[in-house]
Design a protein around this motif. Structure first.
Motif, PDB file in Angstrom:
ATOM      1  N   ASN A  29       0.851  -1.185   0.000  1.00 13.96           N
ATOM      2  CA  ASN A  29       0.000   0.000   0.000  1.00 13.96           C
ATOM      3  C   ASN A  29       0.888   1.237   0.000  1.00 13.96           C
ATOM      4  O   ASN A  29       1.367   1.676   1.045  1.00 13.96           O
ATOM      5  N   ARG A  30       1.083   1.784  -1.159  1.00 13.65           N
ATOM      6  CA  ARG A  30       2.014   2.904  -1.316  1.00 13.65           C
ATOM      7  C   ARG A  30       1.582   4.138  -0.525  1.00 13.65           C
ATOM      8  O   ARG A  30       2.422   4.843   0.036  1.00 13.65           O
ATOM      9  N   LYS A  31       0.292   4.398  -0.464  1.00 12.94           N
ATOM     10  CA  LYS A  31      -0.208   5.570   0.252  1.00 12.94           C
ATOM     11  C   LYS A  31       0.129   5.475   1.747  1.00 12.94           C
ATOM     12  O   LYS A  31       0.607   6.429   2.351  1.00 12.94           O
ATOM     13  N   LYS A  32      -0.101   4.306   2.342  1.00 12.56           N
ATOM     14  CA  LYS A  32       0.226   4.117   3.755  1.00 12.56           C
ATOM     15  C   LYS A  32       1.738   4.158   3.963  1.00 12.56           C
ATOM     16  O   LYS A  32       2.216   4.673   4.965  1.00 12.56           O
ATOM     17  N   ASP A  34       3.892   5.894   2.238  1.00 12.66           N
ATOM     18  CA  ASP A  34       4.293   7.300   2.180  1.00 12.66           C
ATOM     19  C   ASP A  34       3.940   8.039   3.470  1.00 12.66           C
ATOM     20  O   ASP A  34       4.701   8.885   3.937  1.00 12.66           O
TER      21      ASP A  34
END
Length: 54
Positions: A29-32, A34
């Motif tokens: 999960n790239r958003k988490k 980041d």
């Protein structure tokens, strides 16, 4: 300053933990990932300030 070493160690541990979580999340999960990295960077800034003070 009394206790500054202890708080510095705790910040370093938190920084390391957040960076590891960011790395672990990076493939899922790239958003988490980041978000964790941003948290770690804020702690890194606090660590830098402690270094400058003492």
């Amino acid at each position: 300053m009394f206790g500054s070493g202890n708080s510095k160690e705790k910040l370093q541990e938190k920084y390391n933990k957040l960076m590891q979580e960011s790395f672990d999340l990076s493939t899922v999960n790239r958003k988490k990932s980041d978000a964790k990295r941003a948290e770690a960077e804020e702690i890194g800034k606090q660590l830098d300030e402690l270094e400058k003070k003492g």
